[in-house]
Motif scaffolding. Structure first.
Motif, short mmCIF file in Angstrom:
data_model
loop_
_atom_site.label_atom_id
_atom_site.label_comp_id
_atom_site.label_asym_id
_atom_site.label_seq_id
_atom_site.Cartn_x
_atom_site.Cartn_y
_atom_site.Cartn_z
N GLN A 42 0.79 -1.42 -0.49
CA GLN A 42 -0.03 0.24 -0.21
C GLN A 42 0.86 1.08 -0.14
O GLN A 42 2.46 1.03 0.32
N GLY A 43 0.56 2.54 0.20
CA GLY A 43 0.87 3.42 -0.41
C GLY A 43 -0.05 4.70 1.06
O GLY A 43 -1.40 4.89 0.14
N ALA A 44 0.73 5.80 0.82
CA ALA A 44 -0.57 7.16 0.77
C ALA A 44 0.62 8.17 0.62
O ALA A 44 1.68 7.99 0.62
N ALA A 45 0.18 9.40 0.29
CA ALA A 45 0.11 10.41 0.08
C ALA A 45 -0.42 11.73 0.09
O ALA A 45 -1.91 11.72 -0.23
N VAL A 46 0.34 12.96 0.24
CA VAL A 46 -0.31 14.00 1.27
C VAL A 46 0.33 15.41 0.21
O VAL A 46 1.56 15.37 0.32
N SER A 47 -0.59 15.88 -0.53
CA SER A 47 0.22 17.78 -0.52
C SER A 47 -0.45 18.59 -0.68
O SER A 47 -1.25 18.91 -0.01
N ILE A 48 0.51 19.67 0.01
CA ILE A 48 0.17 20.97 0.66
C ILE A 48 1.16 21.92 -0.82
O ILE A 48 1.73 22.03 -1.01
N ASP A 49 -0.16 22.99 -1.14
CA ASP A 49 0.18 23.76 -1.70
C ASP A 49 1.27 25.49 -0.58
O ASP A 49 0.08 25.65 0.00
N ASN A 50 2.02 25.70 -0.97
CA ASN A 50 2.83 25.90 -0.19
C ASN A 50 2.26 27.69 -0.15
O ASN A 50 2.73 28.56 0.79
N ARG A 51 2.17 28.44 -0.97
CA ARG A 51 1.64 29.41 -1.54
C ARG A 51 0.26 29.71 -0.38
O ARG A 51 0.26 31.00 0.08
N THR A 52 -0.74 28.54 0.33
CA THR A 52 -1.63 28.72 1.34
C THR A 52 -1.79 28.19 1.54
O THR A 52 -2.37 28.55 3.10
N GLY A 53 -0.66 27.36 2.16
CA GLY A 53 -0.49 26.29 3.41
C GLY A 53 -1.83 25.36 3.31
O GLY A 53 -1.60 24.24 3.90
N ASN A 104 -8.68 30.64 10.37
CA ASN A 104 -7.81 31.81 10.24
C ASN A 104 -6.85 31.78 9.84
O ASN A 104 -5.72 32.63 10.08
N ARG A 105 -6.14 30.44 9.94
CA ARG A 105 -4.70 29.62 9.14
C ARG A 105 -3.96 30.27 10.13
O ARG A 105 -2.75 30.74 9.60
N GLN A 106 -4.17 30.93 11.38
CA GLN A 106 -3.23 31.25 12.41
C GLN A 106 -2.18 30.58 12.38
O GLN A 106 -1.76 29.08 12.69
N GLY A 107 -0.90 30.72 12.15
CA GLY A 107 0.64 29.76 12.79
C GLY A 107 1.05 29.90 13.45
O GLY A 107 0.41 30.97 14.01
N LYS A 108 2.48 28.91 13.59
CA LYS A 108 3.35 29.71 15.21
C LYS A 108 4.58 29.13 14.78
O LYS A 108 4.74 28.52 14.27
#
Length: 793
Positions: free
Chosen positions: A370-381, A545-549
């Protein structure tokens, strides 16, 4: 006036007085009998009145999941409920209901006193048995929406009080709109639109007179007048509705005749739910966790004991279950960042990348590999694609549900970036050596003193182990806890965690969040695909609100990124075969013991993508490395999503400076021909220590100093240059350690041999003079062979 007339009047007045007295007695007695019931009804009615808002009369339909363009991805559940304005409903529906249910609807004030008194008298006459309802449309709205269907005196009192309140709050049109949207028609159909679509495959606005009368008849008793199970009774009830409409002049005789003679014709359209998939399950998970947090649930990632962790998990699971059930029950519209096109690319890359593995597990009919994958758009998070397994019909989403050992893919997040926070830098030197009872490098190969940059590019386990040991395992784990890694256990506070030796492990989503943090200048934003959530179609109940830390400093994150670029760009890096034309890439491989898990975690300026491969039940897999199947799946997807995008590098923070370094990788004021990047804050701290050393030496003291590492670079150098004592001491220590090793016998305990060998290696690596250091290392190698000690440089 005659005496006879007077007697008649007296008798009439006496009778009237008797009736009034009797009525007062009855009412008074009734009040006393039902006093507690009436008071309870008043309290319930008041509580219900205070809870009424704009969404009270809108039932929860399906929960809908939308993609980034607000196109529907999935519809959860079989409900087809849709709230309509009254203007969107055939006028025949309104006329039919008024005719058959409440002919005085527009004139009465919420209740029909005549019918209510009639119902009360019959209730008393039949000794507490309810025979007629006497409910107006307004009362039915109160009952259907705010109360139960129980036929009790208490519920009736509450219904009447609520109806009076509703009649004051809302217009007749609004109340009728509430009514038609809350009637139940059987077959799971709530609201007239749902019924129209189910029984006649058309919107409520297009219903004919006969169809509208049929629906008005069904809701009176959905079981008895169900047109599927009891078509004859449904037709009879329809005709009663038509007769009432004719009698009240709402339709003409011709309309009545035509509708009555129309055969009952159904075109059943049963609703079909969207099968759950990877996008849907992740969107639901993100929604559930977001609503839990918004409502005050305290997520916890660090625990003092397993008992504390178990107690938290029990509470978490129960709370999660309740919120998950609520979201799935309907009424929610989930707006997401999910990109269907990128999802297809990621799914295709994973399926094609694992096509060599065809074995099927007979117990569940799923692929073994099996496998799994995740992709994030770095411009939006935001997460734009998430694949939880091979094919798109497996409901188990490994991307966020499966926790696996991360292998070396954890090193940048747990070992090296935290070390940079404490003053280490890419060219900091660590002795790559055999460690008794510690981890080993691939093929038991060791390189002696190496930089952190080289150690990362080559994925040297012993260096990562030593670094985490130096900065303390709990220090590194704190960074994972800050990034909400949920699989960390108290017993993971151990140096072996440095190479991915966890009790439980990490998920692909968590790893994507960690590597996105590096790409995002050290600023962590919890991975999610949910941008907002609406309830009942219009009320926004959650906004992300996409608050980061700031978990790592921008300088530490950039230094780590610069090193990870070398994992791919250098010819010897473990990911050197995963380059992407026209893009600057940073990444890290990860392979667990016996190749049971393979990871590749990589990012560009545009996207962060993580891929895991392995069996659901950890099993050794031939040729599974981070750079093999996971790496090539990652490369396939990343090449496609970067098509047409210009090359972009990672922005260098203002706090990064370059300085000369000596042979040990420490910053120096001399031009050595070699430079490395540092955090300006580190050099400022080192300069401060240098000044203290200058002052100390100027006072006439020449004793050896022992500054607090790792802020010792300039100070160490000055001590060597000004007194030479440090170098002399290093040579003396090395000579003594080697002599101890050479004095041992092959019959000595293995623990003694390993300890002496390790001590000699460490002492020799501290010697500045290259020729002397080389001579010491040769003596150590000779002794090692003679004594039969395993391990190598």
């Amino acid at each position: 006036m005659s005496d006879r007339v007077k007697r008649i009047i007296k008798l009439f007045l006496a009778a009237l007085l008797s009736i009034l007295v009797l009525l007062v007695c009855i009412l008074g007695g009734g009040y006393l009998m039902y006093k507690s019931t009436i008071n309870s009804a008043k309290e319930e009615a008041l509580a219900k009145e205070n809870s009424i808002n704009d969404t009270t009369f809108k039932r929860a339909g399906n929960t809908i999941v939308l993609d980034k363009d607000d196109e529907q991805i999935a519809k959860l559940g079989l409900s087809t409920y849709k709230y309509l304005d009254l203007s969107q409903v055939s006028n025949y529906i309104s006329q039919g209901y008024i005719a058959v249910e409440d002919k005085n609807f527009f004139s009465e004030g919420g209740i029909d006193y005549k019918e209510t008194i009639k119902a009360a008298v019959l209730y008393i006459k039949n000794r507490g048995k309810v025979t007629v309802g006497g409910s107006t449309i307004t009362q039915q709205v109160a009952k259907n929406v705010l109360l139960t269907q129980d036929r009790t005196v208490s519920r009736k009192f509450t219904e009447i009080l609520l109806a009076l309140d509703l009649a004051k709050r809302y217009t007749k049109t609004q109340i009728l709109e509430f009514y038609v949207n809350n009637c139940y028609y059987g077959e799971g159909c709530y609201g007239v639109e749902s019924a129209a679509q189910y029984f006649f495959s058309k919107p409520a606005a297009k219903l004919s007179l006969a169809e509208a009368a049929t629906l008005c008849g069904i809701s009176n008793n959905p079981s008895l007048f169900n047109p599927v199970a009891n078509p004859e009774k449904a037709a009879q009830r329809r005709n009663i509705v038509l007769a009432a409409m004719l009698e009240q002049h709402k339709i003409t005789q011709a309309q009545y005749d035509e509708a009555k003679n129309t055969p009952l014709k159904l075109t059943i359209q049963k609703p079909v739910a969207t099968p759950e998939n990877y996008l849907t399950s992740y969107a639901i998970d993100c929604t559930v966790r977001a609503l839990m947090e918004q409502d005050g649930f305290k997520f916890q990632y660090a625990f003092k004991s397993e008992e504390e962790r178990k107690a938290y998990e029990d509470n978490y699971k129960e709370t999660y279950f309740q919120y998950d059930k609520r979201v799935r029950s309907g009424g929610y519209t989930i707006h997401t960042s999910l990109d269907v096109a990128k999802q297809a690319l990621l799914q295709s890359a994973l399926d094609n990348g694992l096509s060599d593995f065809g074995d099927i597990d007979p117990s569940n009919n799923k692929y073994c590999m099996q496998g799994a994958a995740v992709s994030i758009d770095n411009r939006t998070g935001y997460v734009v694609a998430i694949v939880g397994g091979r094919g798109d019909n497996d409901v188990y989403n490994r991307a966020f549900l499966s926790f696996r050992q991360p292998g070396s893919s954890i090193k940048p997040l747990l070992d090296y970036a935290p070390a940079f926070e404490l003053g280490y830098h890419p060219m900091s030197q660590i002795n790559d050596q055999y460690i008794p009872n510690g981890p080993r490098n691939e093929e038991n190969q060791y390189y002696g003193p190496v930089s952190l940059r080289f150690a990362t590019e080559m994925s040297l386990n012993t260096v990562a182990y030593q670094v985490l040991s130096k900065i303390k395992p709990q220090t590194g784990l704190t960074y994972l806890e800050e990034m909400k890694y949920a699989g960390i256990h108290p017993e993971d506070n151990n140096p072996i965690a440095s190479i991915g030796g966890f009790t439980e492990g990490v998920s692909p989503v968590e790893q994507a969040g960690g590597y996105y943090t590096l790409a995002n200048g050290g600023n962590y934003i919890q991975p999610s695909c949910v941008t907002s959530v609406d309830f009942l179609g219009e009320k926004t109940i959650y906004m992300n609100n996409r608050q980061g830390k700031q978990v790592y400093s921008p300088e530490s994150a950039y230094m780590m990124t610069d090193i990870l670029k070398g994992v791919i760009s250098s010819d010897y890096g473990t990911g050197h075969n995963l380059k992407i034309d026209g893009q600057i890439i940073a990444g890290k491989t990860g392979t667990t013991e016996n190749s049971k898990d393979g990871w590749f975690c990589g990012y560009s300026a545009y996207y962060t993508t993580v891929v895991w491969c392995g069996y659901d039940m950890p099993t050794e897999v031939g040729n599974l490395f981070g750079s093999s199947y996971p790496g090539h799946i990652w490369q396939d997807y990343m090449e496609k999503v970067h098509e047409g995008l210009p090359e972009s590098d990672f922005p260098q923070p203002a706090g990064i400076v370059f300085a000369n370094i000596d042979w040990q990788g420490n910053p120096t004021y001399f031009d050595t021909g070699n430079q490395d990047m540092f955090a300006k804050a580190y050099l400022d701290k080192a300069a401060y220590i240098d000044q203290e050393v200058d002052d100390y030496l100027a006072s006439g003291n020449s004793a050896s100093l022992t500054p607090n590492p790792p802020y010792t670079a300039g100070s160490f150098e000055k001590q060597v240059l000004q007194s030479g004592a440090k170098e002399t001491k290093a040579e003396q220590d090395a000579e003594a350690a080697i002599e101890v090793l050479e004095s041992l016998s092959a019959k000595s305990p293995s623990e003694t041999l390993d300890s002496a060998f390790l001590d000699a290696q460490n002492k020799a690596s501290e010697v500045f003079d290259e020729d002397k250091r080389s001579s010491y290392l040769k003596r150590i190698t000779t002794a090692q062979k003679a004594l039969g000690i395993s391990g190598s440089f």
